[in-house]
Design a protein around this motif. Sequence first.
Motif, PDB file in Angstrom:
ATOM      1  N   ILE A 112     -29.633  73.159  37.644  1.00 52.05           N
ATOM      2  CA  ILE A 112     -28.842  73.737  38.740  1.00 52.05           C
ATOM      3  C   ILE A 112     -29.227  73.194  40.117  1.00 52.05           C
ATOM      4  CG2 ILE A 112     -28.307  75.893  39.963  1.00 52.05           C
ATOM      5  CD1 ILE A 112     -28.429  77.314  37.242  1.00 52.05           C
ATOM      6  N   PRO A 113     -30.529  73.136  40.470  1.00 50.41           N
ATOM      7  CA  PRO A 113     -30.879  72.674  41.826  1.00 50.41           C
ATOM      8  C   PRO A 113     -30.378  71.276  42.153  1.00 50.41           C
ATOM      9  CG  PRO A 113     -32.749  73.793  40.824  1.00 50.41           C
ATOM     10  CD  PRO A 113     -31.736  73.620  39.738  1.00 50.41           C
ATOM     11  N   ILE A 114     -30.560  70.323  41.245  1.00 49.40           N
ATOM     12  CA  ILE A 114     -30.151  68.952  41.560  1.00 49.40           C
ATOM     13  C   ILE A 114     -28.628  68.838  41.605  1.00 49.40           C
ATOM     14  CG2 ILE A 114     -30.079  68.040  39.186  1.00 49.40           C
ATOM     15  CD1 ILE A 114     -31.433  65.495  40.319  1.00 49.40           C
ATOM     16  N   GLY A 115     -27.936  69.653  40.817  1.00 46.62           N
ATOM     17  CA  GLY A 115     -26.481  69.638  40.865  1.00 46.62           C
ATOM     18  C   GLY A 115     -25.960  70.121  42.207  1.00 46.62           C
ATOM     19  N   MET A 116     -26.525  71.214  42.702  1.00 44.29           N
ATOM     20  CA  MET A 116     -26.096  71.778  43.976  1.00 44.29           C
ATOM     21  C   MET A 116     -26.455  70.863  45.140  1.00 44.29           C
ATOM     22  SD  MET A 116     -27.114  75.791  43.367  1.00 44.29           S
ATOM     23  CE  MET A 116     -26.591  76.246  45.023  1.00 44.29           C
ATOM     24  N   LEU A 117     -27.690  70.382  45.166  1.00 48.75           N
ATOM     25  CA  LEU A 117     -28.122  69.523  46.271  1.00 48.75           C
ATOM     26  C   LEU A 117     -27.470  68.154  46.215  1.00 48.75           C
ATOM     27  CD1 LEU A 117     -31.920  70.423  46.501  1.00 48.75           C
ATOM     28  CD2 LEU A 117     -30.109  71.042  48.097  1.00 48.75           C
ATOM     29  N   GLY A 118     -27.187  67.667  45.011  1.00 46.71           N
ATOM     30  CA  GLY A 118     -26.549  66.365  44.882  1.00 46.71           C
ATOM     31  C   GLY A 118     -25.184  66.339  45.540  1.00 46.71           C
ATOM     32  N   LEU A 119     -24.429  67.405  45.355  1.00 39.96           N
ATOM     33  CA  LEU A 119     -23.113  67.494  45.981  1.00 39.96           C
ATOM     34  C   LEU A 119     -23.220  67.730  47.484  1.00 39.96           C
ATOM     35  CD1 LEU A 119     -21.271  69.678  43.294  1.00 39.96           C
ATOM     36  CD2 LEU A 119     -20.958  67.223  43.732  1.00 39.96           C
ATOM     37  N   SER A 154     -24.306  62.676  37.158  1.00 41.46           N
ATOM     38  CA  SER A 154     -24.304  61.806  38.334  1.00 41.46           C
ATOM     39  C   SER A 154     -23.576  60.498  38.035  1.00 41.46           C
ATOM     40  CB  SER A 154     -25.745  61.511  38.762  1.00 41.46           C
ATOM     41  OG  SER A 154     -25.784  60.585  39.823  1.00 41.46           O
ATOM     42  N   GLY A 155     -23.849  59.932  36.856  1.00 42.75           N
ATOM     43  CA  GLY A 155     -23.181  58.686  36.481  1.00 42.75           C
ATOM     44  C   GLY A 155     -21.681  58.859  36.363  1.00 42.75           C
ATOM     45  N   ALA A 156     -21.266  59.976  35.769  1.00 45.42           N
ATOM     46  CA  ALA A 156     -19.832  60.246  35.624  1.00 45.42           C
ATOM     47  C   ALA A 156     -19.174  60.436  36.984  1.00 45.42           C
ATOM     48  CB  ALA A 156     -19.630  61.494  34.760  1.00 45.42           C
ATOM     49  N   PHE A 157     -19.890  61.117  37.895  1.00 45.09           N
ATOM     50  CA  PHE A 157     -19.357  61.360  39.240  1.00 45.09           C
ATOM     51  C   PHE A 157     -19.178  60.061  40.007  1.00 45.09           C
ATOM     52  CE2 PHE A 157     -20.015  62.261  43.784  1.00 45.09           C
ATOM     53  CZ  PHE A 157     -19.027  63.217  43.996  1.00 45.09           C
ATOM     54  N   GLU A 158     -20.097  59.117  39.803  1.00 45.32           N
ATOM     55  CA  GLU A 158     -20.065  57.861  40.553  1.00 45.32           C
ATOM     56  C   GLU A 158     -19.130  56.824  39.931  1.00 45.32           C
ATOM     57  OE1 GLU A 158     -21.250  57.275  43.363  1.00 45.32           O
ATOM     58  OE2 GLU A 158     -22.927  58.642  43.741  1.00 45.32           O
ATOM     59  N   PRO A 182     -28.812  65.933  31.497  1.00 44.96           N
ATOM     60  CA  PRO A 182     -27.553  66.403  32.091  1.00 44.96           C
ATOM     61  C   PRO A 182     -27.364  65.943  33.525  1.00 44.96           C
ATOM     62  CG  PRO A 182     -29.107  68.227  31.817  1.00 44.96           C
ATOM     63  CD  PRO A 182     -29.677  67.056  31.087  1.00 44.96           C
ATOM     64  N   ALA A 183     -28.446  65.883  34.305  1.00 44.77           N
ATOM     65  CA  ALA A 183     -28.335  65.484  35.708  1.00 44.77           C
ATOM     66  C   ALA A 183     -27.890  64.035  35.843  1.00 44.77           C
ATOM     67  CB  ALA A 183     -29.680  65.686  36.415  1.00 44.77           C
ATOM     68  N   VAL A 184     -28.498  63.156  35.055  1.00 44.69           N
ATOM     69  CA  VAL A 184     -28.169  61.730  35.150  1.00 44.69           C
ATOM     70  C   VAL A 184     -26.782  61.447  34.603  1.00 44.69           C
ATOM     71  CG1 VAL A 184     -28.767  59.438  34.288  1.00 44.69           C
ATOM     72  CG2 VAL A 184     -30.560  60.953  35.136  1.00 44.69           C
ATOM     73  N   ALA A 196     -35.916  64.112  43.802  1.00 41.31           N
ATOM     74  CA  ALA A 196     -35.705  62.705  43.460  1.00 41.31           C
ATOM     75  C   ALA A 196     -34.377  62.168  43.962  1.00 41.31           C
ATOM     76  CB  ALA A 196     -35.807  62.514  41.954  1.00 41.31           C
ATOM     77  N   LEU A 197     -33.570  63.006  44.610  1.00 43.39           N
ATOM     78  CA  LEU A 197     -32.356  62.513  45.244  1.00 43.39           C
ATOM     79  C   LEU A 197     -32.694  61.536  46.365  1.00 43.39           C
ATOM     80  CD1 LEU A 197     -30.348  65.866  45.414  1.00 43.39           C
ATOM     81  CD2 LEU A 197     -29.809  63.883  43.975  1.00 43.39           C
ATOM     82  N   VAL A 198     -33.917  61.635  46.879  1.00 45.16           N
ATOM     83  CA  VAL A 198     -34.392  60.705  47.901  1.00 45.16           C
ATOM     84  C   VAL A 198     -35.070  59.526  47.200  1.00 45.16           C
ATOM     85  CG1 VAL A 198     -35.845  60.397  49.943  1.00 45.16           C
ATOM     86  CG2 VAL A 198     -34.814  62.626  49.470  1.00 45.16           C
ATOM     87  N   PRO A 199     -34.557  58.292  47.357  1.00 46.42           N
ATOM     88  CA  PRO A 199     -35.198  57.136  46.730  1.00 46.42           C
ATOM     89  C   PRO A 199     -36.673  57.037  47.131  1.00 46.42           C
ATOM     90  CG  PRO A 199     -33.056  56.526  47.591  1.00 46.42           C
ATOM     91  CD  PRO A 199     -33.336  57.920  48.106  1.00 46.42           C
ATOM     92  N   GLY A 200     -37.511  56.764  46.150  1.00 46.56           N
ATOM     93  CA  GLY A 200     -38.936  56.663  46.417  1.00 46.56           C
ATOM     94  C   GLY A 200     -39.711  57.846  45.889  1.00 46.56           C
ATOM     95  N   VAL A 201     -39.035  58.978  45.694  1.00 48.15           N
ATOM     96  CA  VAL A 201     -39.717  60.169  45.189  1.00 48.15           C
ATOM     97  C   VAL A 201     -40.041  60.000  43.709  1.00 48.15           C
ATOM     98  CG1 VAL A 201     -39.465  62.624  44.661  1.00 48.15           C
ATOM     99  CG2 VAL A 201     -38.791  61.746  46.905  1.00 48.15           C
ATOM    100  N   SER A 202     -39.060  59.610  42.898  1.00 50.27           N
ATOM    101  CA  SER A 202     -39.174  59.436  41.450  1.00 50.27           C
ATOM    102  C   SER A 202     -38.903  60.743  40.721  1.00 50.27           C
ATOM    103  CB  SER A 202     -40.551  58.910  41.036  1.00 50.27           C
ATOM    104  OG  SER A 202     -40.732  59.004  39.636  1.00 50.27           O
TER     105      SER A 202
END
Length: 290
Positions: A96-103, A213-217, A208-210, A173-179
């Motif tokens: 849930i967190p990465i989905g919300m913040l990603g958008l 994200s791939g489908a969205f992009e 699920p996150a990846v 990890a939405l920020v490159p460099g975090v991992s």
Amino acid sequence: MSWFESFILGLVQGLTEFLPISSSAHLRLTAAFAGWNDPGPAFTAITQIGTEAAVIIYFRKDIARIVSAWCRSLFNKQLRGDHDAKMGWLVIVGSIPIGMLGLTLQDAIDGPFRDLRLIATTLVVLGIVLAIADRLAARDETGGRHRAVKHRKGLDELTTRDGLLYGICQAMALVPGVSRSGATISGGLFLGYTREAAARYSFLLAIPAVLASGAFELKDAGQGHVSWGPTIFATVIAFVVGYAVIAWFMRFISTKSFMPFVYYRVLLGLVLFALVGFDVLSPHAGESGD
């Protein structure tokens, strides 16, 4: 993007996705150092589908068991206490967190977050965080002269609270460099889980996150200098290399420390700071209009 560029970038994606050193940062840096255009977040997200396919195949028995138990628990209350059924819910909660913040942060992910100065900072900072987490885990596992060995948790002890905290770490990890793996494994170690448990849940949580994200992009793929052919080729390369890296990494963490990755992160971050500071490399190298 040439076929050679796509091969190199696919190789980099496969080599770095599961190690706690940030694949998105390495894709960005590879292009910058080589004088190529930044492949962009769409290319990164789609090639990550290749590495996640490797995760699905490597952990196929675990995933099949979890999905089966979770689906059956929807109609059978007695199965809702089953560990695998719980894992299904925990992966959903942790996503849930990465989905919300990603958008919410989409514009920043496509722009400011790709600044090389920010990437250098996150490489160093997360490296230090990983070092502290690894040290705590080692102290618990080995004890010491005046300290007894301390129990560290396995995945069978994962709670909803911890699953959500894992998810918050993954969102960083939405920020490159975090991992993605570096952040979630560090979080797991701080929460008291074993290295193997932290890594295993990190890999399962990423699926699920990846894929989402791939489908969205996908809508942005094939635009600009990155065409569909090289993108698909890079994704296949990332899958093949990524599978080999998972197998190696799971064996490595069962007996080894994360400190080699810490040293690498910090050194790379400092070198990047120096290159940008002395104007050898622009913080926006490779970006459109640079």
